[in-house]
Write an enzyme that holds these catalytic residues in place. Structure first.
Site, PDB file in Angstrom:
ATOM      1  N   LYS A   1      22.727 -20.784   5.978  1.00 17.30           N
ATOM      2  CA  LYS A   1      23.452 -22.097   5.722  1.00 17.30           C
ATOM      3  C   LYS A   1      23.280 -22.320   4.406  1.00 17.30           C
ATOM      4  O   LYS A   1      22.121 -21.863   3.757  1.00 17.30           O
ATOM      5  CB  LYS A   1      22.735 -23.143   6.499  1.00 17.30           C
ATOM      6  CG  LYS A   1      23.483 -24.426   6.374  1.00 17.30           C
ATOM      7  CD  LYS A   1      22.975 -25.510   7.291  1.00 17.30           C
ATOM      8  CE  LYS A   1      23.948 -26.759   7.465  1.00 17.30           C
ATOM      9  NZ  LYS A   1      23.414 -27.994   8.140  1.00 17.30           N
TER      10      LYS A   1
ATOM     11  N   HIS B   1       0.766  -1.164  -0.032  1.00 22.34           N
ATOM     12  CA  HIS B   1       0.016  -0.001   0.147  1.00 22.34           C
ATOM     13  C   HIS B   1       0.651   1.204   0.110  1.00 22.34           C
ATOM     14  O   HIS B   1       1.471   1.567   0.867  1.00 22.34           O
ATOM     15  CB  HIS B   1      -0.876  -0.141   1.030  1.00 22.34           C
ATOM     16  CG  HIS B   1      -1.973  -0.771   1.094  1.00 22.34           C
ATOM     17  ND1 HIS B   1      -3.453  -0.476   0.577  1.00 22.34           N
ATOM     18  CD2 HIS B   1      -2.211  -2.277   1.311  1.00 22.34           C
ATOM     19  CE1 HIS B   1      -4.133  -1.597   0.626  1.00 22.34           C
ATOM     20  NE2 HIS B   1      -3.481  -2.604   1.123  1.00 22.34           N
TER      21      HIS B   1
ATOM     22  N   LYS C   1      14.789  -9.906  -0.349  1.00 23.62           N
ATOM     23  CA  LYS C   1      15.856 -10.359  -1.258  1.00 23.62           C
ATOM     24  C   LYS C   1      15.837 -11.595  -1.905  1.00 23.62           C
ATOM     25  O   LYS C   1      15.438 -12.473  -1.226  1.00 23.62           O
ATOM     26  CB  LYS C   1      16.984  -9.712  -0.760  1.00 23.62           C
ATOM     27  CG  LYS C   1      17.321  -8.227  -0.593  1.00 23.62           C
ATOM     28  CD  LYS C   1      18.788  -7.924   0.198  1.00 23.62           C
ATOM     29  CE  LYS C   1      18.910  -6.551   0.608  1.00 23.62           C
ATOM     30  NZ  LYS C   1      20.211  -6.145   0.692  1.00 23.62           N
TER      31      LYS C   1
END
Length: 210
Positions: free
Chosen positions: A204, A130, A187
């Site tokens: 990991k 929004h 990301k």
């Protein structure tokens, strides 16, 4: 009165035994799935919805593969219009996906989910927000701000998303990724990684060259 209601419940437990519960639940699930998925762009074989959807919107823009299960109170929305805005959304969910209760999957652009996704409860997957972080937009109600999107969101095959995790924006999640509970992914995540945290970071990673 309370004692009477208790006794009625106890009597009902002898009539409505677990085996009968499973039969009735199975019938209800198939009937509800048939009823609620008629307008989907595509609904795969043996895919089922555990009653009920929390919110279902834009089914004509949604593709669901085979052998998927949606648990109760899932919010699945593809927005073609929002106030004066117009979009061409698309949500594609692959085969064998299990979407747990109270997940929220929402698109104004394109969300593509690969095969065998497993989620915990209360997971958010969204390609939109929004408004943007500017003073003029922050001064108005969030629901009055225009929806914005930076691009497509893609999730690979065999991904596991933990409880209360968020996957937000134009990100690509690789194959075999594990997203820890409570993480916020903003990301791209490479194949065969475990990510955790706010914002999520790789904790990991497997060597895929072998």
């Amino acid at each position: 009165m309370k004692r009477c209601l208790f006794l009625i419940g106890r009597l009902w437990s002898y009539i409505y035994v677990k085996g009968l519960q499973r039969v009735v639940h199975g019938i209800r699930r198939y009937v509800y799935t048939g009823y609620s998925t008629r307008s989907f762009k595509h609904w795969g074989k043996r895919s089922l919805v555990e009653p009920h959807w929390h919110i279902l919107k834009g089914e004509e823009y949604i593709v669901v593969g085979d052998d998927c299960t949606f648990y109760p109170e899932v919010e699945l929305t593809a927005w073609s219009e929002y106030k004066s805005q117009h979009f061409t959304p698309c949500i594609v969910i692959g085969n064998g996906c299990t979407i747990r209760s109270r997940n929220h999957i929402t698109a104004i652009n394109n969300i593509t989910i690969g095969d065998n996704l497993l989620t915990g409860t209360d997971v958010l997957i969204t390609d939109n927000a929004h408004g943007v972080f500017t003073k003029d937009q922050l001064s108005i109600r969030p629901q009055d701000r225009p929806l914005t999107c930076k691009g497509e969101l893609r999730i690979g095959n065999n991904v596991w998303i933990g409880e209360k995790a968020n996957v937000i924006g134009a990100v690509t999640i690789g194959d075999g990724v594990v997203i820890a509970a409570g993480s916020v992914v903003i990301k791209d995540v490479p194949d065969y990684c475990m990510v955790a945290g706010v914002p999520a970071r790789i904790v990991k990673q497997l060597d895929t060259k072998d």
